[in-house]
Design an enzyme around this catalytic site. Structure first.
Site, short mmCIF file in Angstrom:
data_model
loop_
_atom_site.label_atom_id
_atom_site.label_comp_id
_atom_site.label_asym_id
_atom_site.label_seq_id
_atom_site.Cartn_x
_atom_site.Cartn_y
_atom_site.Cartn_z
N ASP A 65 1.84 -47.25 -53.87
CA ASP A 65 1.22 -46.06 -53.29
C ASP A 65 -0.03 -45.71 -54.08
O ASP A 65 -0.03 -45.85 -55.30
CB ASP A 65 2.21 -44.88 -53.36
CG ASP A 65 2.17 -44.01 -52.11
OD1 ASP A 65 1.09 -43.87 -51.53
OD2 ASP A 65 3.23 -43.48 -51.73
N HIS A 79 -8.33 -43.86 -51.11
CA HIS A 79 -7.07 -43.12 -51.28
C HIS A 79 -5.87 -44.02 -51.56
O HIS A 79 -4.83 -43.53 -51.99
CB HIS A 79 -6.79 -42.27 -50.03
CG HIS A 79 -7.72 -41.11 -49.89
ND1 HIS A 79 -7.37 -39.83 -50.22
CD2 HIS A 79 -9.01 -41.04 -49.50
CE1 HIS A 79 -8.39 -39.02 -50.03
NE2 HIS A 79 -9.41 -39.73 -49.59
#
Ligand code: GDG
Length: 469
Positions: free
Chosen positions: A365, A157
């Protein structure tokens, strides 16, 4: 039909009333369980005197939740230690913040082994196994050592860094070797896929075959981008209904004619919160006419408070906030409103819809779901503008946002100004294109694309090269 076995660090057991705030992953995986029966296996979140050797089972509809307790040493070494103090900073390119300890690494491997031992007893021959995130990279290798030959997929992720960065972490070659025991490795972006393939080639001497295939010795794995999506319809509807919510009404009344700028992030140094506050300060200094005309609301639930770097960050954010509000605020106007509470999804959606600017400026991110949620929550006739860091995975898809380098406060300040002054037609055009992308690649698309690829991939079992391939 195959069952689906999902493994993740934390397991989201739905509460029996069906209520409760569902996080992004929980929503995604519940959707996947609409198509498959199965098991969701992982840490219960509880600490016990003795580690579990067998999971506690909770049955809810089509899913069996299998929950393992950890000891406090496990939590310290595996979770707070290796996963969050060593791997997380490295994966986010923060080499200087990474604290490696041999004891933590041993704890990480120990928990992965004990999860594999318990899980191996539950897995049936046709099951598809889908492992999530950096806490569990060695799980497939541990399962293979126990003779499990099922197809096993992994989804990462968070970002996958360049080989020069990952290589600074002791133990990283061992992790790379272990990751090749998955049949399919999903990452958020093409940049991450390229980085991971380069790590395998440069550090292990693997060979990058055509497309996504990487070959190491006598086996193959595939590394591919699967950008995670959100529950677009759910968020849209929540935003539409939100105007009647007390908190949203109060915020609207409190704003008067001021325009709202919003940021929503876990308190994490990867999210660039103090840097963003300073960019907003720069905007106010450069645009004195805007003082008293805009309010920046930063919603930041605390996270990982047992990890020392997060306590330091919390102090830094509070100092930055105090300094800016003290030096630029006026009686009757506070430039930055900073709150640490967690709000229901419906309130978040409503506040996004109220905001003329969504500030999503992480230093790094994996994807950043807030960027997509901000877009999904907008009013199609009068949408707000997304200011997005080019270092968020979402920037690969949302090219109609105002893309910025979060390290450049002048650039972010200018983007805030451009966003506030952007005409309605341009806002609608940009929003329409972004919304199209978000709809096409929503969360059910993400889960079903990954699982179809895993189920249909050629190499079942330990990913060995097949004769003639
Ligand atoms: C990791 C990766 C990747 C936040 N505050 C509240 C609240 N949230 C929700 C947001 C969003 C989620 O939490 C945060 O997701 P992000 O993607 O922004 O970031 P991470 O937590 O770091 O997630 C990231 C993600 O995994 C998925 O693959 O995108 O890159 O780091 O959904 O809305 N939700 C509620 N109240 C809050 O106050 N209900």
């Amino acid at each position: 039909m195959s069952r689906l076995v999902v493994v993740s660090n934390r397991v989201a057991v739905p509460d029996p009333t069906g209520k409760g705030a569902a996080g992004g992953l929980a929503v995604a995986l519940r959707e996947a369980f609409e198509a498959y029966r199965g098991i969701w296996f992982g840490w219960s979140g509880k600490v016990a005197a003795q580690p579990s050797t067998q999971p506690k089972i909770v049955n809810r509809e089509r899913v069996q939740y299998a929950l393992m307790d950890l000891t406090s040493l496990d939590r310290q070494e595996y979770y707070n230690g290796f996963a969050n103090r060593a791997l997380w900073p490295i994966m986010h390119y923060r080499i200087g913040l990474s604290e490696f300890s041999r004891a933590d690494y041993a704890g990480y491997l120990r928990v992965n082994r004990s999860f594999a031992n318990a899980l191996a007893q539950m897995v049936q021959p046709d099951d598809l196994v889908w492992v999530h995130d950096y806490h569990l990279i060695p799980l497939a290798a541990e399962l293979r050592a126990l003779g499990i030959t099922n197809r096993i997929g992994y989804f990462h992720h968070i970002p996958w860094p360049a080989p020069e960065v990952l290589g600074t972490l002791p133990g990283s070659r061992e992790l790379l070797r272990a990751i090749t025991d998955y049949n399919l490795i999903g990452v958020q972006t093409e940049r991450d896929a390229d980085n991971l393939r380069r790590c395998l080639v440069q550090e292990l001497g693997a060979v990058h075959r055509k497309g996504d295939v990487v070959e190491l010795g006598n086996h193959q794995t595939r590394v591919k981008g699967f950008p995670i999506g959100i529950d677009v319809r759910g968020f849209e509807q929540a935003a539409l209904r939100s105007s009647s919510h007390r908190l949203v009404r109060q915020t609207t009344a409190g704003l008067g004619s001021r325009r709202l700028i919003i940021g929503v992030d876990r308190l994490d140094y990867s999210k660039g919160i103090p840097e963003r506050m300073e960019s907003f300060e720069r905007f106010l200094v450069g645009n004195p006419d805007q003082r008293g005309q805009v309010t920046y609301l930063q919603i930041t639930p605390t996270s990982r408070s047992e990890v020392p770097e997060y306590a330091t960050l919390s102090r830094e954010v509070n100092e930055t906030l105090g300094r800016i509000n003290g030096s630029l605020g006026e009686p009757g106007w506070v430039p930055i409103h900073y709150v640490n509470s967690t709000y229901p999804r419906s309130v978040l959606a409503g506040l996004h819809r109220l905001s003329r600017v969504g500030l999503v400026t992480p230093m790094r991110d994996g994807m950043n779901l807030v960027a997509k949620e901000y877009v999904a929550a907008q009013n199609p006739d009068d949408p707000g503008v997304l200011v997005l860091s080019k270092f968020a995975g979402a920037a690969e898809q949302l090219t109609d946002a105002l893309l910025v380098n979060p390290n450049d406060k002048f650039e972010v300040a200018e983007a805030i100004r451009d966003a506030l002054y952007m005409g309605r037609d341009e806002r609608i055009q940009r929003w329409t294109r972004m919304m199209g992308t978000i709809r096409q690649t929503d969360v059910s698309w993400w889960a079903s694309t990954f699982l179809k690829d895993l189920a249909g991939g050629k190499n079942a079992g330990r990913p060995r090269i097949q004769v003639g391939v």
